[in-house]
Design an enzyme around this catalytic site. Structure first.
Site, PDB file in Angstrom:
ATOM      1  N   GLN A   1     -10.283  -2.415   2.382  1.00  0.00           N
ATOM      2  CA  GLN A   1      -9.792  -3.093   3.587  1.00  0.00           C
ATOM      3  C   GLN A   1      -9.749  -2.163   4.796  1.00  0.00           C
ATOM      4  O   GLN A   1      -9.265  -2.547   5.849  1.00  0.00           O
ATOM      5  CB  GLN A   1      -8.430  -3.748   3.342  1.00  0.00           C
ATOM      6  CG  GLN A   1      -7.265  -2.804   3.131  1.00  0.00           C
ATOM      7  CD  GLN A   1      -6.006  -3.550   2.700  1.00  0.00           C
ATOM      8  OE1 GLN A   1      -5.865  -3.969   1.553  1.00  0.00           O
ATOM      9  NE2 GLN A   1      -5.064  -3.726   3.613  1.00  0.00           N
TER      10      GLN A   1
ATOM     11  N   LEU B   1       9.086  -2.883  11.797  1.00  0.00           N
ATOM     12  CA  LEU B   1       8.854  -1.786  10.854  1.00  0.00           C
ATOM     13  C   LEU B   1       7.412  -1.843  10.346  1.00  0.00           C
ATOM     14  O   LEU B   1       6.887  -2.914  10.059  1.00  0.00           O
ATOM     15  CB  LEU B   1       9.816  -1.893   9.661  1.00  0.00           C
ATOM     16  CG  LEU B   1      11.301  -1.701   9.954  1.00  0.00           C
ATOM     17  CD1 LEU B   1      12.079  -1.507   8.654  1.00  0.00           C
ATOM     18  CD2 LEU B   1      11.558  -0.522  10.872  1.00  0.00           C
TER      19      LEU B   1
ATOM     20  N   HIS C   1       9.661  -3.479   3.361  1.00  0.00           N
ATOM     21  CA  HIS C   1       9.250  -3.704   1.968  1.00  0.00           C
ATOM     22  C   HIS C   1      10.470  -3.957   1.078  1.00  0.00           C
ATOM     23  O   HIS C   1      10.420  -4.783   0.164  1.00  0.00           O
ATOM     24  CB  HIS C   1       8.476  -2.489   1.440  1.00  0.00           C
ATOM     25  CG  HIS C   1       7.187  -2.227   2.147  1.00  0.00           C
ATOM     26  ND1 HIS C   1       7.021  -1.186   3.032  1.00  0.00           N
ATOM     27  CD2 HIS C   1       6.001  -2.877   2.111  1.00  0.00           C
ATOM     28  CE1 HIS C   1       5.786  -1.193   3.496  1.00  0.00           C
ATOM     29  NE2 HIS C   1       5.141  -2.217   2.956  1.00  0.00           N
TER      30      HIS C   1
ATOM     31  N   GLN D   1      -2.628 -12.205   7.845  1.00  0.00           N
ATOM     32  CA  GLN D   1      -2.826 -11.921   6.416  1.00  0.00           C
ATOM     33  C   GLN D   1      -2.137 -12.986   5.558  1.00  0.00           C
ATOM     34  O   GLN D   1      -2.724 -13.516   4.607  1.00  0.00           O
ATOM     35  CB  GLN D   1      -2.266 -10.534   6.097  1.00  0.00           C
ATOM     36  CG  GLN D   1      -2.195 -10.213   4.619  1.00  0.00           C
ATOM     37  CD  GLN D   1      -1.828  -8.778   4.348  1.00  0.00           C
ATOM     38  OE1 GLN D   1      -2.664  -7.887   4.460  1.00  0.00           O
ATOM     39  NE2 GLN D   1      -0.585  -8.513   3.973  1.00  0.00           N
TER      40      GLN D   1
ATOM     41  N   MET E   1       0.849  -1.200   0.000  1.00  0.00           N
ATOM     42  CA  MET E   1       0.000   0.000   0.000  1.00  0.00           C
ATOM     43  C   MET E   1       0.883   1.247   0.000  1.00  0.00           C
ATOM     44  O   MET E   1       0.429   2.339   0.346  1.00  0.00           O
ATOM     45  CB  MET E   1      -0.940  -0.004   1.209  1.00  0.00           C
ATOM     46  CG  MET E   1      -1.911  -1.177   1.171  1.00  0.00           C
ATOM     47  SD  MET E   1      -3.447  -0.858   2.038  1.00  0.00           S
ATOM     48  CE  MET E   1      -2.843  -0.558   3.686  1.00  0.00           C
TER      49      MET E   1
HETATM   50  O1  PAF Z   1      -0.078  -5.770   3.552  1.00  0.00           O
HETATM   51  C1  PAF Z   1      -0.507  -4.836   2.827  1.00  0.00           C
HETATM   52  O2  PAF Z   1       0.156  -3.822   2.619  1.00  0.00           O
HETATM   53  C2  PAF Z   1      -1.903  -4.939   2.215  1.00  0.00           C
HETATM   54  O3  PAF Z   1      -2.791  -5.576   3.075  1.00  0.00           O
HETATM   55  C3  PAF Z   1      -1.894  -5.611   0.837  1.00  0.00           C
HETATM   56  C4  PAF Z   1      -1.444  -7.060   0.908  1.00  0.00           C
HETATM   57  C5  PAF Z   1      -0.982  -4.846  -0.109  1.00  0.00           C
HETATM   58  C6  PAF Z   1      -3.311  -5.594   0.243  1.00  0.00           C
HETATM   59  O4  PAF Z   1      -3.782  -4.304   0.080  1.00  0.00           O
END
Ligand code: PAF
Length: 283
Positions: free
Chosen positions: A64, A188, A40, A157, A33
């Site tokens: 979400q 983080l 990341h 998730q 996101m």
């Molecule tokens: O983990 C995230 O940043 C979000 O939940 C994702 C997997 C990109 C879905 O929008």
């Protein structure tokens, strides 16, 4: 802006990927996101080590977020994100607008991974995992990667997405990459930037409490006792409000009475208005 190409429509992306798929073989995918950080970057590096062409999506997914959550104020930092992705070895960014991802809003077709999604984070964020699964499935359909990479900080998730791709025969390997932490242990997160100086100072207490639980699990096998100690340690952090502190089955995420199988201690804690999550595996 860096030289990394940014595609903003599904058709542009499909066009870019047609050549990449033909020339490069395996495609890796890191859905995000945005508001990217070193966690990341670790996902992008893991993707680049395993695949020849890495796509990163940057999309703040409205479905979400709950009505009282931080969708509007969620940080949007595409220029810095593009730079970080280029440095970590990504090949292409997909950054669609909301109207591109959801031309018909709200989508009538959604994905629910029932019993995995209705507790822990799902209990306090109703509909959250429906939004996550729906957008991840859409992104997987658009990118069609060989492997997709997720962070283990978002343990629930990752478990839900693994189950979704199994249940729906989605042809992708799901890779889960270890949590990246600050030197003081704080996991983080894009939301760490919301913390005030005093909240940031006490935030490492979350991981410290989880580590204490991991140490206690070597001798205490009764889960209610472990959970009570974990909750007490988290509640002792100045200004903290515990959303949940649970020890669950590492695969099914269901509650446990005894530590008689692989388990995970998972927590969500509010510091002020910022909700932070973290977890550790238990022996
Ligand atoms: O983990 C995230 O940043 C979000 O939940 C994702 C997997 C990109 C879905 O929008």
């Amino acid at each position: 802006m860096s030289a990394l190409p940014v595609d903003t429509t599904v058709s542009m992306l499909r066009m870019s990927l047609r050549t990449a798929r033909y020339e490069k073989d395996y495609i890796g995918f890191v859905p995000t996101m945005g508001a990217l950080h070193a966690g990341h970057a670790a996902l992008v590096r893991a993707a680049k080590a395993q695949t020849a062409f890495v796509v990163v999506s940057v999309f703040v997914n409205p479905t979400q977020f709950g009505p009282k959550e931080d969708f509007a104020k969620y940080p949007r930092t595409l220029e810095a994100d593009t730079k970080l992705c280029a440095e970590a070895g990504a090949d292409l960014i997909f950054a669609p607008a909301v109207e591109e991802m959801y031309p018909l809003m709200p989508p009538l077709t959604t994905v629910d991974v029932s019993s995995l999604g209705d507790h822990l984070c799902g209990a306090s964020r109703p509909g959250h995992f429906r939004g996550v699964c729906t957008v991840v499935l859409k992104l997987l359909n658009i990118v069609q990667p060989s492997f997709a990479f997720f962070g283990s900080k978002d343990y629930q998730q990752a478990a839900i997405i693994r189950r979704m791709v199994r249940d729906l025969n989605v042809n992708v390997g799901i890779e889960v990459v270890p949590t990246v932490r600050e030197p003081d242990g704080l996991a983080l997160s894009s939301r760490n930037r919301y913390l005030s100086a005093s909240e940031r100072a006490v935030a490492p207490g979350i991981y410290a409490a989880l580590q204490a639980t991991r140490a206690r699990a070597a001798t205490v096998r009764a889960v209610p006792a472990l959970e009570a100690e974990l909750r007490a340690a988290l509640s002792a952090i100045p200004g903290a409000r515990v959303d949940y502190a649970s020890v669950v089955d590492a695969d099914t995420l269901q509650p446990l009475a005894e530590l008689d199988r692989p388990a995970v201690a998972a927590v969500a804690v509010f510091l002020g208005t910022t909700r932070l999550i973290d977890n550790v595996a238990l022996p």
